[in-house]
Design a protein around this motif. Structure first.
Motif, PDB file in Angstrom:
ATOM      1  N   ALA A 174       0.832  -1.203   0.000  1.00 32.51           N
ATOM      2  CA  ALA A 174       0.000   0.000   0.000  1.00 32.51           C
ATOM      3  C   ALA A 174       0.871   1.259   0.000  1.00 32.51           C
ATOM      4  CB  ALA A 174      -0.943  -0.006   1.194  1.00 32.51           C
ATOM      5  N   VAL A 175       2.037   1.195   0.615  1.00 31.64           N
ATOM      6  CA  VAL A 175       2.964   2.337   0.629  1.00 31.64           C
ATOM      7  C   VAL A 175       3.448   2.614  -0.799  1.00 31.64           C
ATOM      8  CG1 VAL A 175       5.180   3.201   1.479  1.00 31.64           C
ATOM      9  CG2 VAL A 175       3.677   1.897   3.008  1.00 31.64           C
ATOM     10  N   THR A 176       3.817   1.575  -1.504  1.00 32.21           N
ATOM     11  CA  THR A 176       4.266   1.730  -2.890  1.00 32.21           C
ATOM     12  C   THR A 176       3.154   2.331  -3.737  1.00 32.21           C
ATOM     13  OG1 THR A 176       5.723  -0.173  -2.603  1.00 32.21           O
ATOM     14  CG2 THR A 176       5.251   0.504  -4.868  1.00 32.21           C
ATOM     15  N   TYR A 177       1.933   1.878  -3.520  1.00 28.90           N
ATOM     16  CA  TYR A 177       0.787   2.421  -4.243  1.00 28.90           C
ATOM     17  C   TYR A 177       0.646   3.927  -3.970  1.00 28.90           C
ATOM     18  CZ  TYR A 177      -4.008   3.467  -5.539  1.00 28.90           C
ATOM     19  OH  TYR A 177      -5.119   4.052  -6.081  1.00 28.90           O
ATOM     20  N   ILE A 178       0.672   4.308  -2.702  1.00 23.34           N
ATOM     21  CA  ILE A 178       0.531   5.729  -2.330  1.00 23.34           C
ATOM     22  C   ILE A 178       1.642   6.553  -2.971  1.00 23.34           C
ATOM     23  CG2 ILE A 178       0.739   7.367  -0.403  1.00 23.34           C
ATOM     24  CD1 ILE A 178      -2.038   6.079  -0.610  1.00 23.34           C
ATOM     25  N   SER A 206       3.510   5.901  -5.702  1.00 23.26           N
ATOM     26  CA  SER A 206       3.494   5.964  -7.161  1.00 23.26           C
ATOM     27  C   SER A 206       2.231   6.606  -7.733  1.00 23.26           C
ATOM     28  CB  SER A 206       3.687   4.567  -7.760  1.00 23.26           C
ATOM     29  OG  SER A 206       2.622   3.724  -7.408  1.00 23.26           O
ATOM     30  N   VAL A 207       1.098   6.474  -7.052  1.00 19.77           N
ATOM     31  CA  VAL A 207      -0.159   6.982  -7.590  1.00 19.77           C
ATOM     32  C   VAL A 207      -0.484   8.391  -7.110  1.00 19.77           C
ATOM     33  CG1 VAL A 207      -2.663   6.584  -7.653  1.00 19.77           C
ATOM     34  CG2 VAL A 207      -1.091   4.676  -7.958  1.00 19.77           C
ATOM     35  N   THR A 208      -0.178   8.703  -5.844  1.00 17.38           N
ATOM     36  CA  THR A 208      -0.594  10.000  -5.313  1.00 17.38           C
ATOM     37  C   THR A 208       0.526  11.029  -5.237  1.00 17.38           C
ATOM     38  OG1 THR A 208      -0.111   9.587  -2.970  1.00 17.38           O
ATOM     39  CG2 THR A 208      -2.236   8.794  -3.816  1.00 17.38           C
ATOM     40  N   HIS A 209       1.758  10.586  -5.116  1.00 12.66           N
ATOM     41  CA  HIS A 209       2.911  11.478  -4.945  1.00 12.66           C
ATOM     42  C   HIS A 209       2.821  12.286  -3.647  1.00 12.66           C
ATOM     43  CE1 HIS A 209       3.954  10.231  -8.959  1.00 12.66           C
ATOM     44  NE2 HIS A 209       2.770  10.633  -9.377  1.00 12.66           N
ATOM     45  N   ALA A 210       2.209  11.691  -2.624  1.00 13.78           N
ATOM     46  CA  ALA A 210       2.155  12.322  -1.308  1.00 13.78           C
ATOM     47  C   ALA A 210       3.570  12.438  -0.755  1.00 13.78           C
ATOM     48  CB  ALA A 210       1.282  11.493  -0.361  1.00 13.78           C
ATOM     49  N   ASP A 211       3.735  13.316   0.221  1.00 17.55           N
ATOM     50  CA  ASP A 211       5.052  13.549   0.816  1.00 17.55           C
ATOM     51  C   ASP A 211       5.388  12.548   1.915  1.00 17.55           C
ATOM     52  OD1 ASP A 211       5.765  16.139  -0.569  1.00 17.55           O
ATOM     53  OD2 ASP A 211       3.823  16.656   0.303  1.00 17.55           O
ATOM     54  N   GLY A 212       4.368  11.976   2.517  1.00 15.83           N
ATOM     55  CA  GLY A 212       4.634  11.052   3.609  1.00 15.83           C
ATOM     56  C   GLY A 212       3.415  10.261   4.011  1.00 15.83           C
ATOM     57  N   ILE A 213       3.638   9.398   5.004  1.00 15.71           N
ATOM     58  CA  ILE A 213       2.597   8.489   5.478  1.00 15.71           C
ATOM     59  C   ILE A 213       2.600   8.454   6.997  1.00 15.71           C
ATOM     60  CG2 ILE A 213       2.020   6.018   5.636  1.00 15.71           C
ATOM     61  CD1 ILE A 213       2.721   5.819   2.662  1.00 15.71           C
ATOM     62  N   ILE A 214       1.387   8.382   7.548  1.00 11.28           N
ATOM     63  CA  ILE A 214       1.170   8.147   8.974  1.00 11.28           C
ATOM     64  C   ILE A 214       0.612   6.737   9.093  1.00 11.28           C
ATOM     65  CG2 ILE A 214      -0.129   8.805  11.040  1.00 11.28           C
ATOM     66  CD1 ILE A 214      -0.579  11.562   9.635  1.00 11.28           C
ATOM     67  N   SER A 215       1.084   5.994  10.101  1.00 11.97           N
ATOM     68  CA  SER A 215       0.523   4.673  10.367  1.00 11.97           C
ATOM     69  C   SER A 215       0.816   4.279  11.812  1.00 11.97           C
ATOM     70  CB  SER A 215       1.117   3.626   9.423  1.00 11.97           C
ATOM     71  OG  SER A 215       0.542   2.342   9.675  1.00 11.97           O
ATOM     72  N   THR A 216       0.005   3.363  12.308  1.00  6.32           N
ATOM     73  CA  THR A 216       0.254   2.761  13.618  1.00  6.32           C
ATOM     74  C   THR A 216       1.017   1.445  13.460  1.00  6.32           C
ATOM     75  OG1 THR A 216      -1.854   1.567  13.544  1.00  6.32           O
ATOM     76  CG2 THR A 216      -1.853   3.741  14.618  1.00  6.32           C
ATOM     77  N   ARG A 217       1.234   1.021  12.229  1.00  2.00           N
ATOM     78  CA  ARG A 217       1.818  -0.294  11.960  1.00  2.00           C
ATOM     79  C   ARG A 217       3.325  -0.201  11.679  1.00  2.00           C
ATOM     80  NH1 ARG A 217      -3.343  -0.237   9.546  1.00  2.00           N
ATOM     81  NH2 ARG A 217      -4.651  -1.930  10.325  1.00  2.00           N
ATOM     82  N   PRO A 218       4.132  -0.889  12.476  1.00  2.00           N
ATOM     83  CA  PRO A 218       5.592  -0.838  12.279  1.00  2.00           C
ATOM     84  C   PRO A 218       6.045  -1.239  10.882  1.00  2.00           C
ATOM     85  CG  PRO A 218       5.073  -1.818  14.411  1.00  2.00           C
ATOM     86  CD  PRO A 218       3.769  -1.657  13.682  1.00  2.00           C
ATOM     87  N   GLU A 270       8.478   0.311   5.654  1.00  2.00           N
ATOM     88  CA  GLU A 270       8.378   0.381   4.193  1.00  2.00           C
ATOM     89  C   GLU A 270       8.330   1.837   3.711  1.00  2.00           C
ATOM     90  OE1 GLU A 270       8.288  -0.986   0.278  1.00  2.00           O
ATOM     91  OE2 GLU A 270       8.781  -2.041   2.130  1.00  2.00           O
ATOM     92  N   THR A 271       7.655   2.687   4.464  1.00  2.00           N
ATOM     93  CA  THR A 271       7.587   4.114   4.119  1.00  2.00           C
ATOM     94  C   THR A 271       8.987   4.708   4.057  1.00  2.00           C
ATOM     95  OG1 THR A 271       5.399   4.326   5.129  1.00  2.00           O
ATOM     96  CG2 THR A 271       6.664   6.363   4.852  1.00  2.00           C
ATOM     97  N   ARG A 272       9.798   4.389   5.044  1.00  2.00           N
ATOM     98  CA  ARG A 272      11.182   4.891   5.054  1.00  2.00           C
ATOM     99  C   ARG A 272      11.973   4.317   3.869  1.00  2.00           C
ATOM    100  NH1 ARG A 272      13.592   8.128   8.805  1.00  2.00           N
ATOM    101  NH2 ARG A 272      15.388   6.803   8.583  1.00  2.00           N
ATOM    102  N   GLU A 273      11.781   3.027   3.601  1.00  2.00           N
ATOM    103  CA  GLU A 273      12.498   2.400   2.491  1.00  2.00           C
ATOM    104  C   GLU A 273      12.101   3.011   1.147  1.00  2.00           C
ATOM    105  OE1 GLU A 273      12.199  -1.876   2.665  1.00  2.00           O
ATOM    106  OE2 GLU A 273      13.002  -1.914   4.723  1.00  2.00           O
ATOM    107  N   GLU A 274      10.860   3.459   1.036  1.00  2.00           N
ATOM    108  CA  GLU A 274      10.375   4.090  -0.210  1.00  2.00           C
ATOM    109  C   GLU A 274      10.799   5.563  -0.306  1.00  2.00           C
ATOM    110  OE1 GLU A 274       8.885   3.104  -2.920  1.00  2.00           O
ATOM    111  OE2 GLU A 274       8.280   1.062  -2.421  1.00  2.00           O
ATOM    112  N   GLY A 275      11.431   6.080   0.740  1.00  2.00           N
ATOM    113  CA  GLY A 275      11.909   7.460   0.711  1.00  2.00           C
ATOM    114  C   GLY A 275      10.849   8.495   1.052  1.00  2.00           C
ATOM    115  N   LEU A 276       9.742   8.063   1.654  1.00  2.00           N
ATOM    116  CA  LEU A 276       8.707   8.994   2.085  1.00  2.00           C
ATOM    117  C   LEU A 276       8.908   9.332   3.561  1.00  2.00           C
ATOM    118  CD1 LEU A 276       5.600   7.304   0.416  1.00  2.00           C
ATOM    119  CD2 LEU A 276       6.779   9.379  -0.336  1.00  2.00           C
ATOM    120  N   PHE A 277       8.354  10.452   3.973  1.00  2.00           N
ATOM    121  CA  PHE A 277       8.430  10.877   5.369  1.00  2.00           C
ATOM    122  C   PHE A 277       7.498   9.980   6.180  1.00  2.00           C
ATOM    123  CE2 PHE A 277       7.828  13.795   8.951  1.00  2.00           C
ATOM    124  CZ  PHE A 277       9.142  14.190   9.160  1.00  2.00           C
TER     125      PHE A 277
END
Length: 184
Positions: free
Chosen positions: A71-75, A77-89, A94-101
């Motif tokens: 889902a991180v990869t989807y966000i 590649s599809v949305t070009h958001a700057d970062g992600i919030i989650s409660t899931r480690p 994965e967010t960090r590995e994808e280079g997102l905040f």
């Protein structure tokens, strides 16, 4: 990115299209998106980005997305958001590995939360952590003193006194869906 948060003590958290429209009229530069689905999230992000906003998506709240790392990869590649919030480690990792905040959200409901925050942040290394509810200055101060990771206070913040208490306790920023607070 951390400098943006330091320069933006109030973050607009939007939970519906009304909030989206109102935050576009605000001077707030960082927006947390707390709603949408797999079909609408790209348009929501696009609208905010066109207005010059930094956009962070709470991925756990987007209908139609699984809690899997893909889902991180989807966000990204599809949305070009700057970062992600989650409660899931795993999602934060994965967010960090994808280079997102990456912002990891914690609900502080009892003293066990302190150890949980410490253990999980040391394991996945989010860029920031968000503590809910954000109206607990003593708790915020304790978390800030125990962690090197910058803290955002969110939830139940309703007036200037709440903002000042959270910032005074060490939070870098506050996030709120309360639209009145956005225009203070």
């Amino acid at each position: 990115m951390l400098e943006k948060f330091e320069d933006c003590p109030v973050i607009a958290a939007i939970k519906d299209d009304d909030g989206l429209k109102k935050c576009l009229d605000s001077d707030i530069q960082i927006v947390f998106v707390l709603y949408g689905d797999i079909c609408s999230i790209s348009g929501i992000v696009s609208t905010l980005k066109k207005a010059g906003k930094t956009v962070i998506i709470h991925i756990d709240l987007i209908a139609g997305l699984s809690s899997k790392e893909i889902a991180v990869t989807y966000i990204k590649s599809v949305t070009h958001a700057d970062g992600i919030i989650s409660t899931r480690p795993a999602v934060i990792r994965e967010t960090r590995e994808e280079g997102l905040f990456a912002i990891m959200r914690f609900f502080v409901i009892d003293s066990i939360a302190f150890e949980n925050i410490k253990r999980q942040t040391e394991s996945v290394h989010p860029d920031m952590i968000e503590i809910l509810p954000g109206v607990m200055p003593k708790v915020i101060k304790k978390i800030c003193s125990q962690s090197r990771i910058p803290v955002i206070a969110g939830g139940l913040i309703s007036d200037k006194e709440d903002i000042m208490a959270a910032l005074g306790a060490g939070a870098v920023s506050i996030s709120t869906t309360n639209q009145t607070v956005w225009f203070m």
